[in-house]
Scaffold this motif. Structure first.
Motif, short mmCIF file in Angstrom:
data_model
loop_
_atom_site.label_atom_id
_atom_site.label_comp_id
_atom_site.label_asym_id
_atom_site.label_seq_id
_atom_site.Cartn_x
_atom_site.Cartn_y
_atom_site.Cartn_z
N VAL A 227 0.84 -1.21 0.00
CA VAL A 227 0.00 0.00 0.00
C VAL A 227 0.86 1.25 0.00
CG1 VAL A 227 -1.66 1.33 1.37
CG2 VAL A 227 -1.96 -1.14 1.08
N ASN A 228 1.88 1.19 0.86
CA ASN A 228 2.80 2.35 0.90
C ASN A 228 3.52 2.53 -0.43
OD1 ASN A 228 2.06 2.77 3.57
ND2 ASN A 228 3.79 1.59 4.40
N SER A 229 3.89 1.41 -1.04
CA SER A 229 4.58 1.49 -2.33
C SER A 229 3.68 2.09 -3.40
CB SER A 229 5.05 0.09 -2.76
OG SER A 229 5.96 -0.43 -1.82
N GLN A 230 2.38 1.69 -3.37
CA GLN A 230 1.44 2.25 -4.35
C GLN A 230 1.28 3.75 -4.16
OE1 GLN A 230 -2.38 0.38 -4.18
NE2 GLN A 230 -3.10 1.32 -6.10
N MET A 231 1.19 4.16 -2.94
CA MET A 231 1.09 5.60 -2.67
C MET A 231 2.36 6.32 -3.12
SD MET A 231 -0.76 5.53 1.10
CE MET A 231 -0.67 7.29 1.23
N ASN A 232 3.47 5.70 -2.84
CA ASN A 232 4.74 6.30 -3.28
C ASN A 232 4.82 6.36 -4.80
OD1 ASN A 232 5.55 6.61 -0.63
ND2 ASN A 232 6.61 4.63 -0.54
N LEU A 233 4.27 5.31 -5.46
CA LEU A 233 4.28 5.29 -6.92
C LEU A 233 3.43 6.44 -7.49
CD1 LEU A 233 5.11 3.90 -9.54
CD2 LEU A 233 3.09 2.42 -9.30
N ALA A 234 2.24 6.65 -6.87
CA ALA A 234 1.40 7.76 -7.32
C ALA A 234 2.10 9.10 -7.11
CB ALA A 234 0.06 7.73 -6.57
N ASP A 235 2.75 9.22 -5.94
CA ASP A 235 3.50 10.45 -5.69
C ASP A 235 4.64 10.60 -6.68
OD1 ASP A 235 1.87 10.98 -3.57
OD2 ASP A 235 3.22 10.13 -2.04
N ALA A 236 5.24 9.46 -7.02
CA ALA A 236 6.34 9.51 -7.98
C ALA A 236 5.85 9.94 -9.36
CB ALA A 236 7.02 8.15 -8.05
N VAL A 237 4.67 9.41 -9.74
CA VAL A 237 4.09 9.80 -11.03
C VAL A 237 3.79 11.29 -11.06
CG1 VAL A 237 2.10 9.52 -12.55
CG2 VAL A 237 3.18 7.51 -11.52
N GLU B 69 5.27 16.78 -12.70
CA GLU B 69 5.67 18.14 -12.36
C GLU B 69 7.07 18.46 -12.88
OE1 GLU B 69 5.28 18.50 -8.18
OE2 GLU B 69 3.08 18.43 -8.19
N LEU B 70 7.95 17.47 -12.72
CA LEU B 70 9.32 17.68 -13.20
C LEU B 70 9.34 17.85 -14.72
CD1 LEU B 70 11.33 15.12 -11.02
CD2 LEU B 70 11.35 17.62 -10.85
N LEU B 71 8.50 17.07 -15.43
CA LEU B 71 8.43 17.18 -16.89
C LEU B 71 7.91 18.56 -17.29
CD1 LEU B 71 8.73 15.82 -19.63
CD2 LEU B 71 6.40 14.96 -19.39
N GLN B 72 6.89 19.05 -16.59
CA GLN B 72 6.38 20.39 -16.88
C GLN B 72 7.43 21.45 -16.62
OE1 GLN B 72 2.86 20.67 -14.48
NE2 GLN B 72 1.59 19.47 -15.89
N ARG B 73 8.16 21.29 -15.54
CA ARG B 73 9.23 22.24 -15.24
C ARG B 73 10.31 22.22 -16.31
NH1 ARG B 73 10.23 21.38 -8.69
NH2 ARG B 73 8.14 22.08 -8.02
N VAL B 74 10.62 21.01 -16.76
CA VAL B 74 11.64 20.90 -17.82
C VAL B 74 11.17 21.59 -19.10
CG1 VAL B 74 12.80 19.27 -19.36
CG2 VAL B 74 12.70 18.81 -16.91
N GLN B 75 9.89 21.34 -19.47
CA GLN B 75 9.35 21.98 -20.67
C GLN B 75 9.32 23.50 -20.53
OE1 GLN B 75 5.53 20.09 -21.04
NE2 GLN B 75 6.35 18.29 -22.12
N LEU B 76 8.92 23.99 -19.35
CA LEU B 76 8.90 25.43 -19.11
C LEU B 76 10.30 26.01 -19.19
CD1 LEU B 76 7.29 27.93 -18.34
CD2 LEU B 76 7.60 27.31 -15.93
N CYS B 77 11.24 25.31 -18.62
CA CYS B 77 12.63 25.78 -18.68
C CYS B 77 13.14 25.80 -20.12
CB CYS B 77 13.52 24.89 -17.81
SG CYS B 77 13.23 25.08 -16.04
N GLU B 78 12.78 24.75 -20.88
CA GLU B 78 13.21 24.72 -22.29
C GLU B 78 12.59 25.88 -23.07
OE1 GLU B 78 12.08 20.88 -23.65
OE2 GLU B 78 13.86 19.87 -22.85
N ALA B 79 11.29 26.16 -22.79
CA ALA B 79 10.63 27.27 -23.48
C ALA B 79 11.28 28.59 -23.11
CB ALA B 79 9.14 27.29 -23.14
N ARG B 80 11.57 28.76 -21.83
CA ARG B 80 12.24 29.99 -21.40
C ARG B 80 13.63 30.11 -22.01
NH1 ARG B 80 10.75 30.11 -14.90
NH2 ARG B 80 8.54 30.69 -15.15
#
Length: 510
Positions: A57-67, A72-83
């Protein structure tokens, strides 16, 4: 019986019971131990399963948090690339701007005219004017870096401008203006004085399109427009200057006082140089002279028309007498300029009043004859032909005698179509046609008919309600295009039309 009992409870039998008892007890102990061990094992397995389940259960929650974290990291990367890309583009633009910055000077030479002193010097005057203009622009942008380039383009109808300046007394020889433009162009590699010839708003169109092109160029720091004389540029400025940044990149060079329509656009206005351009329009200093000779009234012109028509069948003596009574002297600007001051007194014959019994209008024969000289142009519209989106031009009922008189006007005596049909001519100062003639309603119809013999550049796609040009050929009679030099293309004629113009296939709508 006793013997049997004794045999059963013998020592061996007791020992057998004891042994069997011990065997049973050991078995029970073993069973009990087995059960205890099973219970302990189940409890241990259950605990392990409970822990593993919690871990999962903890692993599943961690997986959702990881996703979510990954998203968020992907959006940040795209924003940084656009900037980064935006910053790179901005840096590139700044590098380009700093690499080759320039100021564009666009002058409508038909209205913003250099001082006479420059033009009278011909070739050398053109070079001096170019250097003076360059110094004035550099002084205006003295805060810019030393790499700033100055590009200048002057567009004008040189033939019309030379004639206007000669009539104004500014120059004696029209070739001086041509020499001046050559000197101006030769002075600097980035300076051009372009002859666009006579035509409908040719200079205006070139100035507007060139300005639009340079506004899209990031290297262009500023555009100076020499257009203060012409209200026709106001819609262009309203359309172009949509934001303050663009507005700051455009200025109007003032020679002649800036017209109110351009002032209303709130574009900056500057006086460039000291005495570089004329601050008055051509002909202004002779305005009092130009009003002295009165133009023939409508009655006089119509009388002259009928006399000319009658002279074709009258005797020479009668024709000469009639002509001498109605002829009006023609005074040109050259005659006025060459005359001594004060100007000569001019006496013109008065037109006959309509109430006089001797007037041709009161004669039934003449009145009946005049009605026969009216015709509808175009005479009819074919039922089996639709010229296009706009459709047919409205027919005009015109007096053919007056049409012939208007058609026979030549050179500077020819009436300006734009002036009389659409309003004051914006090129009046340099337009080679007449503007001061007092025109009658019948003559206005004749001018409109002649204007329609020129094809509209938009053809059947024209959306102007007040367009004065033709949208289909008006010269068709009985299936034949009567005009020997018809300018309309074949598509502007009904199918099956026969042409007197043998070069009709070469016509294009420009």
């Amino acid at each position: 019986m006793a013997d049997k009992m004794n045999s059963y409870i013998g020592p061996d039998a007791i020992q057998s019971f004891v042994n069997r008892y011990h065997a049973l007890r050991d078995y029970n102990d073993t069973s009990e131990n087995l059960i205890k061990e099973l219970i302990l094992h189940c409890d241990r397995v259950e605990n392990e399963l409970r822990k593993e389940s919690q871990r999962l259960v903890n692993s599943q929650m961690n997986l959702a948090d990881a996703v979510n974290t990954q998203r968020e990291l992907l959006q940040r990367v795209q924003l940084c690339e656009a900037r980064e890309e935006s910053a790179h583009d901005k840096t590139s633009r700044e590098m380009d701007k700093n690499h080759n910055p320039y100021v564009m000077v666009l002058i409508d030479g038909d209205g913003l005219v250099f001082q006479d002193t420059w033009i009278k010097q011909g070739l050398e005057g053109g070079k001096k004017a170019a250097n003076a203009l360059l110094s004035a622009v550099l002084e205006m942008f003295s805060d810019e870096d030393g790499d700033l380039q100055i590009l200048v383009k002057v567009v004008a109808n040189l033939s019309g401008l030379a004639k206007a300046m000669q009539r104004d007394g500014c120059i004696d020889n029209p070739s001086l203006l041509k020499d001046f433009t050559l000197g101006f162009t030769q002075a600097k590699a980035t300076f051009d004085y372009v002859d666009v010839g006579f035509g409908k708003e040719r200079a205006d169109l070139k100035v507007k399109e060139t300005a639009r092109w340079h506004l899209r160029n990031h290297n262009c720091r500023h555009i100076l427009l020499g257009i203060s004389h012409d209200a026709g540029y106001a819609p262009f400025l309203d359309e172009t200057v949509q934001n303050e940044a663009t507005r700051q990149r455009i200025s109007i060079i003032e020679g002649v006082a800036t017209v109110p329509e351009l002032v209303a656009t709130k574009v900056g206005i500057t006086k460039l140089g000291n005495g570089l351009f004329r601050d008055d329009k051509l002909f202004d200093k002779f305005s009092s002279f130009s009003q002295a000779p009165s133009q023939p009234t409508s009655a006089a012109v119509l009388t002259q028309t009928v006399v000319n028509a009658a002279s074709r069948t009258a005797s020479p003596a009668i024709s000469a007498s009639s002509s001498s009574q109605t002829r009006t002297p023609i005074i040109s600007y050259a005659d006025i300029v060459s005359s001594a001051s004060p100007p000569p007194q001019i006496t013109l014959p008065l037109a006959r009043k309509p109430t006089q019994t001797s007037s041709w209008r009161d004669k039934p024969q003449a009145r009946a004859q005049s009605e026969t000289h009216y015709m509808l142009i175009p005479p009819s519209t074919p039922d089996n032909w639709n010229p296009g989106t706009r459709g047919f031009d409205k027919p005009i009922r015109v007096n053919t005698l007056i049409l012939d008189v208007i058609k026979r006007r030549k050179d500077g005596d020819k009436l300006c179509n734009n002036h009389y049909l659409r309003g004051p001519c914006a090129k009046k100062d340099i337009c080679p046609f007449a503007h001061d003639y007092k025109i009658s309603d019948e003559e206005m119809k004749a001018v409109a008919v002649l204007a329609r013999q020129n094809p509209c550049s938009s053809g059947q796609f024209c959306e102007l309600d007040d367009c004065i040009y033709g949208h289909h050929c008006p010269s068709i009679r009985d299936g034949i295009c009567q005009h020997p030099f018809c300018k309309f293309p074949e598509e502007a004629h009904p199918p099956g039309t026969t042409f007197k113009n043998q070069y009709i296939t070469a016509n294009l709508l420009n």
